[in-house]
Design a protein around this motif. Structure first.
Motif, mmCIF file in Angstrom:
data_model
loop_
_atom_site.group_PDB
_atom_site.id
_atom_site.type_symbol
_atom_site.label_atom_id
_atom_site.label_comp_id
_atom_site.label_asym_id
_atom_site.label_seq_id
_atom_site.Cartn_x
_atom_site.Cartn_y
_atom_site.Cartn_z
ATOM 1 N N LEU A 1 -3.016 -7.395 6.236
ATOM 2 C CA LEU A 1 -3.613 -6.643 4.981
ATOM 3 C C LEU A 1 -2.774 -5.509 4.946
ATOM 4 O O LEU A 1 -2.486 -5.142 3.643
ATOM 5 N N LEU A 2 -2.369 -4.745 5.845
ATOM 6 C CA LEU A 2 -1.501 -3.652 5.536
ATOM 7 C C LEU A 2 -0.319 -3.735 5.095
ATOM 8 O O LEU A 2 0.444 -3.196 4.110
ATOM 9 N N ALA A 3 0.410 -5.022 5.541
ATOM 10 C CA ALA A 3 1.652 -5.211 4.789
ATOM 11 C C ALA A 3 1.537 -5.690 3.246
ATOM 12 O O ALA A 3 2.415 -5.722 2.589
ATOM 13 N N HIS A 4 0.213 -6.599 3.124
ATOM 14 C CA HIS A 4 0.262 -6.925 1.743
ATOM 15 C C HIS A 4 0.096 -5.549 0.800
ATOM 16 O O HIS A 4 0.855 -5.779 -0.050
ATOM 17 N N GLU A 5 -0.549 -4.744 1.377
ATOM 18 C CA GLU A 5 -1.038 -3.448 0.341
ATOM 19 C C GLU A 5 0.486 -2.720 0.183
ATOM 20 O O GLU A 5 0.876 -2.317 -0.880
ATOM 21 N N TYR A 6 1.306 -2.680 1.282
ATOM 22 C CA TYR A 6 2.508 -2.029 1.416
ATOM 23 C C TYR A 6 3.468 -2.562 0.316
ATOM 24 O O TYR A 6 4.246 -2.086 -0.705
ATOM 25 N N HIS A 7 3.100 -4.151 -0.151
ATOM 26 C CA HIS A 7 4.179 -4.754 -1.116
ATOM 27 C C HIS A 7 3.560 -4.659 -2.529
ATOM 28 O O HIS A 7 4.093 -5.243 -3.392
ATOM 29 N N ARG A 8 2.260 -4.047 -2.723
ATOM 30 C CA ARG A 8 1.736 -4.014 -4.210
ATOM 31 C C ARG A 8 1.888 -2.454 -4.531
ATOM 32 O O ARG A 8 1.208 -1.788 -4.414
ATOM 33 N N TYR A 9 3.167 -2.475 -5.286
ATOM 34 C CA TYR A 9 3.723 -1.264 -5.694
ATOM 35 C C TYR A 9 2.796 -0.360 -6.556
ATOM 36 O O TYR A 9 2.593 0.950 -6.366
ATOM 37 N N GLY A 10 1.783 -0.915 -7.257
ATOM 38 C CA GLY A 10 0.952 -0.187 -8.119
ATOM 39 C C GLY A 10 -0.267 0.357 -7.361
ATOM 40 O O GLY A 10 -0.689 1.374 -7.732
ATOM 41 N N ASP A 11 -0.598 -0.273 -6.197
ATOM 42 C CA ASP A 11 -1.826 0.004 -5.662
ATOM 43 C C ASP A 11 -1.603 0.772 -4.294
ATOM 44 O O ASP A 11 -2.373 1.355 -3.604
#
Length: 523
Positions: free
Chosen positions: A415-425
């Motif tokens: 999840l942390l990696a997923h969020e890191y790559h969501r540049y808007g969030d």
């Protein structure tokens, strides 16, 4: 499933906001090439994963531990310890609630609280009922009720000859599903276990202030803030002590039918600072109605009828719009929710998310949990990391107050990696994490400079049915590289309770050593 306000950023990388899909794929290609280059560069200095000796010592003593640390940008694993083992995550659950909310609405989302009328207005008199329509705002506070009351008066209403109705039908009646909240329906000595409502205000907490009396031996001055309300009562006495003596005050809120009785005892020293005690309220929607009615009267709007609550009956009550107030942006709310681990906010937001996802009314936490579990599973399946794809995350709430939640370090790190790559969030998600050097969470203080300044994380702790300490977030590795980590420490069969500070010390020791090791490998 993962709900999108826009095309997915990770994976696959695509964008319609900055140059279209082509730009998104070019960015993906550049990222892949840079990651490959970083990986190739690291091969010369790559060391085997760190052994996490302090956490292994806890395992040897009977604790259960799940841990993973990764370099997000190269994809390398820096340390693991039974990372696929699913354990109780406590408040680290709130990372999923935050990610799901940002995914659906974005950081600029505001929840709206409305007032409507059922009846006509003639010469400033509303001949009918005024309706306070709860919008499920997790962060609705008194300041916004004050604004809303002023806007009702500005609309031309001076007198309401009917009732003030609280429309809590956005969620409907929300049953308690945790021991803490079920107990709070009867009594509470805490603020964290407040029952839920789409019309709740101030996190469903009432505040009792205690000030010393005029002289030693006199009763202390007790008052509710910002208003004394018909549903609130005080029983007992707090004595004013001689100067210099320590304060010792106990406040228990008990529900007695429609009344909330604050039972008090103890003492406060003469000349001592005022103390404020926040206690959860058993009837959150009625409490919101009484607080709003007091703000209306302060604004010059008299309500002749009583306060009544509507929790069931289908769609939100129709009426003529009178006033509305928008809450603070979601990104700001998430920071408060995560840093202070606000259970009321997290579970209200989970109910909001489930309602927006199509859950039928009444909405309850088990249903919200099922949908959050599906979201968490979708993040695992979509991960670029093979070790994440077989995860089986289980969430029964958005706060982690439910002890049936189960997450592994693999799940959380994905999840942390997923969020890191969501540049808007990512900026709003990262801003909700706490840095030990600046944190209000006292138990995280006291480490090295690296611990104090190079970690941003969310904590979680419980003491039932076993002890739980969890920490997850981001690391700044050598040369500014980004890492992600998750560590969950649960009591086991041989050792059901691991001391909180023993668990924290082990996590801190191993992460400090890992950072030093990474620095040495990348001079």
């Amino acid at each position: 499933m993962i709900h999108r306000r826009r095309p997915a950023v990770f994976p696959p990388l695509a964008s319609t906001r900055r140059g279209g899909v082509l730009t998104g794929w070019l960015f993906a290609l550049c990222f892949a090439l840079s990651a490959a280059a970083a990986h190739a560069t690291d091969k010369a200095v790559e060391a085997p994963p760190y052994s996490l000796p302090a956490l292994n010592h806890l395992v040897a003593s009977g604790a259960r531990v799940s841990a993973r640390v990764i370099d997000i940008e190269s994809g390398r694993t820096l340390a693991t310890l039974d990372p696929g083992q699913a354990l109780i995550p406590a408040s680290v659950t709130k990372l999923y609630t935050s990610a799901a909310a940002l995914d659906r609405w974005g950081a600029a989302k505001r929840f709206t609280t409305r007032v409507t009328r059922l009846g006509s207005v003639k010469q400033g008199v509303l001949h009918g009922d005024l309706v306070f329509v709860g919008g499920g705002d997790p962060g609705l506070v008194n300041a916004q009720l004050w604004t809303l009351a002023q806007r009702v008066r500005e609309s031309g209403i001076r007198v309401v000859d009917g009732r003030l109705l609280v429309d809590a039908r956005r969620f409907g009646p929300v049953p308690c599903v945790t021991r803490d909240r079920c107990r709070a329906k009867r009594e509470s000595e805490d603020a964290y276990n407040a029952p839920l409502s789409s019309a709740g205000v101030d996190f469903s907490n009432a505040c009792l202030s205690v000030r010393p009396g005029a002289q030693a031996g006199a009763p202390a001055r007790l008052a509710f803030e910002p208003f004394d309300l018909p549903m609130l009562a005080i029983r007992g006495r707090v004595e004013t002590l001689p100067p210099g003596q320590p304060a010792h005050i106990r406040v228990v809120r008990r529900s007695e039918g429609a009344r909330e009785v604050f039972e008090v005892s103890g003492g406060i020293p003469l000349g001592g600072k005022p103390r404020r005690f926040y206690r959860s309220i058993a009837h959150p929607d009625r409490f919101a109605g009484e607080v709003f009615r007091a703000f209306l009267e302060q604004a010059g709007v008299a309500v002749h009828g009583g306060v009544a609550v509507v929790r069931a009956g289908g769609k939100v009550m129709a009426g003529v719009p009178v006033a509305k107030v928008e809450g603070t942006p979601l990104g700001e709310q998430l920071r408060g929710m995560l840093v202070y681990s606000n259970n009321y906010m997290a579970d209200t937001l989970a109910l909001d998310w489930a309602a927006a996802d199509g859950a039928p009314v009444p909405v309850n936490l088990p249903e919200a949990g099922r949908r959050l579990s599906a979201y968490a599973r979708a993040v695992d399946v979509a991960s670029l990391f093979a070790w994440a794809r077989d995860g089986r995350p289980l969430l029964e709430s958005g706060s982690g107050l439910t002890v049936g939640n189960r997450l592994s370090a693999n799940d959380i790190t994905a999840l942390l990696a997923h969020e890191y790559h969501r540049y808007g969030d990512f900026p709003a998600f990262l801003a909700g994490l706490t840095v030990p050097d600046q944190t209000p969470v006292a138990m995280l203080k006291g480490g090295s400079t690296a611990w104090d300044t190079r970690i941003a994380a969310k904590t979680g702790s419980l003491n039932q049915p076993v002890s739980v300490f969890a920490l997850a977030g981001y690391l700044r590795l050598a040369h500014g590289r980004w890492g992600a980590f998750a560590v969950l420490v649960n009591g086991g069969h041989r050792r059901p309770h691991v001391g909180l500070f023993d668990a924290i010390a082990a996590v801190r020791s191993d992460l400090e050593a890992l950072l030093a090791r990474d620095d040495a490998a990348h001079p």
